[in-house]
Scaffold this motif. Structure first.
Motif, PDB file in Angstrom:
ATOM      1  N   ILE A  31       0.876  -1.162   0.000  1.00  0.00           N
ATOM      2  CA  ILE A  31       0.000   0.000   0.000  1.00  0.00           C
ATOM      3  C   ILE A  31       0.914   1.213   0.000  1.00  0.00           C
ATOM      4  O   ILE A  31       1.723   1.392   0.910  1.00  0.00           O
ATOM      5  CB  ILE A  31      -0.896   0.036   1.259  1.00  0.00           C
ATOM      6  CG1 ILE A  31      -1.775  -1.203   1.335  1.00  0.00           C
ATOM      7  CG2 ILE A  31      -1.733   1.309   1.262  1.00  0.00           C
ATOM      8  CD1 ILE A  31      -2.522  -1.334   2.641  1.00  0.00           C
ATOM      9  N   GLU A  32       0.791   2.022  -1.027  1.00  0.00           N
ATOM     10  CA  GLU A  32       1.646   3.194  -1.121  1.00  0.00           C
ATOM     11  C   GLU A  32       1.010   4.416  -0.474  1.00  0.00           C
ATOM     12  O   GLU A  32       1.695   5.269   0.070  1.00  0.00           O
ATOM     13  CB  GLU A  32       1.991   3.456  -2.583  1.00  0.00           C
ATOM     14  CG  GLU A  32       2.803   2.313  -3.181  1.00  0.00           C
ATOM     15  CD  GLU A  32       3.059   2.490  -4.661  1.00  0.00           C
ATOM     16  OE1 GLU A  32       2.805   3.586  -5.186  1.00  0.00           O
ATOM     17  OE2 GLU A  32       3.514   1.514  -5.274  1.00  0.00           O
ATOM     18  N   ALA A  33      -0.289   4.534  -0.547  1.00  0.00           N
ATOM     19  CA  ALA A  33      -0.995   5.668   0.052  1.00  0.00           C
ATOM     20  C   ALA A  33      -2.449   5.276   0.245  1.00  0.00           C
ATOM     21  O   ALA A  33      -2.948   4.357  -0.392  1.00  0.00           O
ATOM     22  CB  ALA A  33      -0.900   6.891  -0.849  1.00  0.00           C
ATOM     23  N   HIS A  34      -3.126   5.966   1.121  1.00  0.00           N
ATOM     24  CA  HIS A  34      -4.559   5.772   1.356  1.00  0.00           C
ATOM     25  C   HIS A  34      -4.931   4.302   1.555  1.00  0.00           C
ATOM     26  O   HIS A  34      -5.544   3.677   0.684  1.00  0.00           O
ATOM     27  CB  HIS A  34      -5.380   6.379   0.221  1.00  0.00           C
ATOM     28  CG  HIS A  34      -4.995   7.788  -0.097  1.00  0.00           C
ATOM     29  ND1 HIS A  34      -5.223   8.822   0.776  1.00  0.00           N
ATOM     30  CD2 HIS A  34      -4.369   8.315  -1.173  1.00  0.00           C
ATOM     31  CE1 HIS A  34      -4.760   9.946   0.252  1.00  0.00           C
ATOM     32  NE2 HIS A  34      -4.229   9.661  -0.927  1.00  0.00           N
ATOM     33  N   PRO A  35      -4.571   3.724   2.698  1.00  0.00           N
ATOM     34  CA  PRO A  35      -4.786   2.294   2.911  1.00  0.00           C
ATOM     35  C   PRO A  35      -6.238   1.834   2.778  1.00  0.00           C
ATOM     36  O   PRO A  35      -6.488   0.754   2.260  1.00  0.00           O
ATOM     37  CB  PRO A  35      -4.258   2.051   4.321  1.00  0.00           C
ATOM     38  CG  PRO A  35      -4.140   3.380   4.954  1.00  0.00           C
ATOM     39  CD  PRO A  35      -3.972   4.369   3.854  1.00  0.00           C
ATOM     40  N   LEU A  36      -7.192   2.647   3.195  1.00  0.00           N
ATOM     41  CA  LEU A  36      -8.582   2.197   3.108  1.00  0.00           C
ATOM     42  C   LEU A  36      -9.095   2.212   1.676  1.00  0.00           C
ATOM     43  O   LEU A  36      -9.916   1.367   1.297  1.00  0.00           O
ATOM     44  CB  LEU A  36      -9.470   3.031   4.027  1.00  0.00           C
ATOM     45  CG  LEU A  36      -9.149   2.830   5.507  1.00  0.00           C
ATOM     46  CD1 LEU A  36     -10.017   3.711   6.369  1.00  0.00           C
ATOM     47  CD2 LEU A  36      -9.293   1.378   5.912  1.00  0.00           C
ATOM     48  N   ASP A  37      -8.602   3.126   0.864  1.00  0.00           N
ATOM     49  CA  ASP A  37      -8.968   3.111  -0.555  1.00  0.00           C
ATOM     50  C   ASP A  37      -8.399   1.864  -1.224  1.00  0.00           C
ATOM     51  O   ASP A  37      -9.085   1.210  -2.010  1.00  0.00           O
ATOM     52  CB  ASP A  37      -8.452   4.369  -1.256  1.00  0.00           C
ATOM     53  CG  ASP A  37      -9.173   5.636  -0.794  1.00  0.00           C
ATOM     54  OD1 ASP A  37     -10.279   5.520  -0.219  1.00  0.00           O
ATOM     55  OD2 ASP A  37      -8.620   6.732  -0.994  1.00  0.00           O
ATOM     56  N   ALA A  38      -7.143   1.550  -0.900  1.00  0.00           N
ATOM     57  CA  ALA A  38      -6.514   0.337  -1.452  1.00  0.00           C
ATOM     58  C   ALA A  38      -7.265  -0.906  -0.992  1.00  0.00           C
ATOM     59  O   ALA A  38      -7.459  -1.848  -1.776  1.00  0.00           O
ATOM     60  CB  ALA A  38      -5.052   0.266  -1.038  1.00  0.00           C
ATOM     61  N   LEU A  39      -7.702  -0.909   0.259  1.00  0.00           N
ATOM     62  CA  LEU A  39      -8.445  -2.047   0.794  1.00  0.00           C
ATOM     63  C   LEU A  39      -9.775  -2.212   0.073  1.00  0.00           C
ATOM     64  O   LEU A  39     -10.131  -3.315  -0.349  1.00  0.00           O
ATOM     65  CB  LEU A  39      -8.662  -1.864   2.302  1.00  0.00           C
ATOM     66  CG  LEU A  39      -9.458  -2.954   2.994  1.00  0.00           C
ATOM     67  CD1 LEU A  39      -8.752  -4.300   2.887  1.00  0.00           C
ATOM     68  CD2 LEU A  39      -9.678  -2.583   4.461  1.00  0.00           C
ATOM     69  N   ARG A  40     -10.499  -1.136  -0.088  1.00  0.00           N
ATOM     70  CA  ARG A  40     -11.796  -1.205  -0.768  1.00  0.00           C
ATOM     71  C   ARG A  40     -11.621  -1.709  -2.205  1.00  0.00           C
ATOM     72  O   ARG A  40     -12.374  -2.559  -2.681  1.00  0.00           O
ATOM     73  CB  ARG A  40     -12.486   0.154  -0.756  1.00  0.00           C
ATOM     74  CG  ARG A  40     -13.843   0.118  -1.437  1.00  0.00           C
ATOM     75  CD  ARG A  40     -14.613   1.411  -1.381  1.00  0.00           C
ATOM     76  NE  ARG A  40     -13.748   2.566  -1.545  1.00  0.00           N
ATOM     77  CZ  ARG A  40     -13.910   3.702  -0.883  1.00  0.00           C
ATOM     78  NH1 ARG A  40     -14.883   3.835  -0.016  1.00  0.00           N
ATOM     79  NH2 ARG A  40     -13.097   4.717  -1.101  1.00  0.00           N
ATOM     80  N   THR A  41     -10.592  -1.205  -2.893  1.00  0.00           N
ATOM     81  CA  THR A  41     -10.319  -1.638  -4.262  1.00  0.00           C
ATOM     82  C   THR A  41      -9.997  -3.127  -4.299  1.00  0.00           C
ATOM     83  O   THR A  41     -10.512  -3.857  -5.160  1.00  0.00           O
ATOM     84  CB  THR A  41      -9.149  -0.817  -4.854  1.00  0.00           C
ATOM     85  OG1 THR A  41      -9.536   0.558  -4.880  1.00  0.00           O
ATOM     86  CG2 THR A  41      -8.795  -1.289  -6.250  1.00  0.00           C
ATOM     87  N   MET A  42      -9.160  -3.590  -3.382  1.00  0.00           N
ATOM     88  CA  MET A  42      -8.782  -5.006  -3.344  1.00  0.00           C
ATOM     89  C   MET A  42     -10.004  -5.884  -3.066  1.00  0.00           C
ATOM     90  O   MET A  42     -10.170  -6.934  -3.688  1.00  0.00           O
ATOM     91  CB  MET A  42      -7.706  -5.247  -2.292  1.00  0.00           C
ATOM     92  CG  MET A  42      -7.307  -6.696  -2.127  1.00  0.00           C
ATOM     93  SD  MET A  42      -6.411  -7.380  -3.525  1.00  0.00           S
ATOM     94  CE  MET A  42      -4.779  -6.772  -3.160  1.00  0.00           C
ATOM     95  N   VAL A  43     -10.854  -5.474  -2.145  1.00  0.00           N
ATOM     96  CA  VAL A  43     -12.064  -6.242  -1.830  1.00  0.00           C
ATOM     97  C   VAL A  43     -12.927  -6.376  -3.078  1.00  0.00           C
ATOM     98  O   VAL A  43     -13.422  -7.466  -3.393  1.00  0.00           O
ATOM     99  CB  VAL A  43     -12.846  -5.586  -0.668  1.00  0.00           C
ATOM    100  CG1 VAL A  43     -14.261  -6.151  -0.554  1.00  0.00           C
ATOM    101  CG2 VAL A  43     -12.100  -5.768   0.644  1.00  0.00           C
ATOM    102  N   GLN A  44     -13.098  -5.284  -3.812  1.00  0.00           N
ATOM    103  CA  GLN A  44     -13.921  -5.317  -5.016  1.00  0.00           C
ATOM    104  C   GLN A  44     -13.280  -6.159  -6.120  1.00  0.00           C
ATOM    105  O   GLN A  44     -13.953  -6.980  -6.743  1.00  0.00           O
ATOM    106  CB  GLN A  44     -14.171  -3.891  -5.518  1.00  0.00           C
ATOM    107  CG  GLN A  44     -15.058  -3.100  -4.594  1.00  0.00           C
ATOM    108  CD  GLN A  44     -15.118  -1.620  -4.938  1.00  0.00           C
ATOM    109  OE1 GLN A  44     -14.329  -1.107  -5.726  1.00  0.00           O
ATOM    110  NE2 GLN A  44     -16.053  -0.919  -4.319  1.00  0.00           N
ATOM    111  N   GLU A  45     -11.978  -5.960  -6.344  1.00  0.00           N
ATOM    112  CA  GLU A  45     -11.288  -6.707  -7.401  1.00  0.00           C
ATOM    113  C   GLU A  45     -11.291  -8.211  -7.147  1.00  0.00           C
ATOM    114  O   GLU A  45     -11.457  -9.004  -8.065  1.00  0.00           O
ATOM    115  CB  GLU A  45      -9.838  -6.231  -7.521  1.00  0.00           C
ATOM    116  CG  GLU A  45      -9.669  -4.869  -8.142  1.00  0.00           C
ATOM    117  CD  GLU A  45      -8.222  -4.389  -8.131  1.00  0.00           C
ATOM    118  OE1 GLU A  45      -7.334  -5.114  -7.608  1.00  0.00           O
ATOM    119  OE2 GLU A  45      -7.966  -3.283  -8.625  1.00  0.00           O
ATOM    120  N   ALA A  46     -11.096  -8.586  -5.887  1.00  0.00           N
ATOM    121  CA  ALA A  46     -10.990 -10.001  -5.544  1.00  0.00           C
ATOM    122  C   ALA A  46     -12.344 -10.652  -5.287  1.00  0.00           C
ATOM    123  O   ALA A  46     -12.428 -11.870  -5.161  1.00  0.00           O
ATOM    124  CB  ALA A  46     -10.095 -10.164  -4.309  1.00  0.00           C
ATOM    125  N   GLY A  47     -13.394  -9.850  -5.177  1.00  0.00           N
ATOM    126  CA  GLY A  47     -14.685 -10.407  -4.780  1.00  0.00           C
ATOM    127  C   GLY A  47     -14.576 -11.045  -3.405  1.00  0.00           C
ATOM    128  O   GLY A  47     -15.096 -12.137  -3.158  1.00  0.00           O
TER     129      GLY A  47
END
Length: 157
Positions: free
Chosen positions: A99-115
């Protein structure tokens, strides 16, 4: 196959791997790992207060020496690779990224991408942030749309 997004701040220990890989019994679990190196997180003062609260005075004194910037990223890359390999050795599929910046944005993106079916936040205690509900798990519960489990690392990496 069950998909867990695992959010960490340092390399997983063998106890951590055993803990997260046995949460669902014999069900197959795929892990998507997000790692934000400690030096890229909250400021030094909050980390030092957490260390004092835990009675780890030596760690509080050393907070000024915590790697930051490029050095933290290099250490983070190694910690991520060690963690992914440990999960794979335990018989699970595992992919991840820093995670380079904004950990919760990265988390939300990962949750969506991975289902993803769930998020597991595995960190050391951060008492100041937890008290004010500013820790990753508390904030993630309002952003990701899947259950968020907060666990504490079993031992130091």
């Amino acid at each position: 196959m069950f998909t867990s997004v695992l959010m960490i701040e340092k390399a997983l220990t063998s106890a951590d791997v055993d803990f997260v890989t046995t949460l669902h019994g014999d069900e197959g679990v795929t892990f998507q790992v997000l790692l934000q190196p400690r030096g890229e997180q909250a400021d030094r003062l909050l980390r030092a207060i957490d260390d004092v609260a835990l009675g780890e005075l030596d760690d509080a004194i050393r907070e000024g020496g915590t790697p930051e910037g490029e050095e933290a990223e290099t250490m983070g890359e190694r910690a991520l690779e060690v963690s992914l390999q440990a999960l794979r050795t335990a018989g699970h599929e595992a992919e991840g990224r820093l995670i380079e910046a904004h950990p919760l944005d990265a988390l939300r993106t990962m949750v969506q991408e991975a289902g993803a079916d769930e998020v597991i936040v595995l960190t050391d205690p951060h008492y100041v942030e937890e008290f004010f509900h500013r820790d990753w798990a508390s904030r993630a519960r309002h952003k990701v749309g899947v259950p968020v489990l907060k666990l504490f690392s079993h031992s130091k990496a």
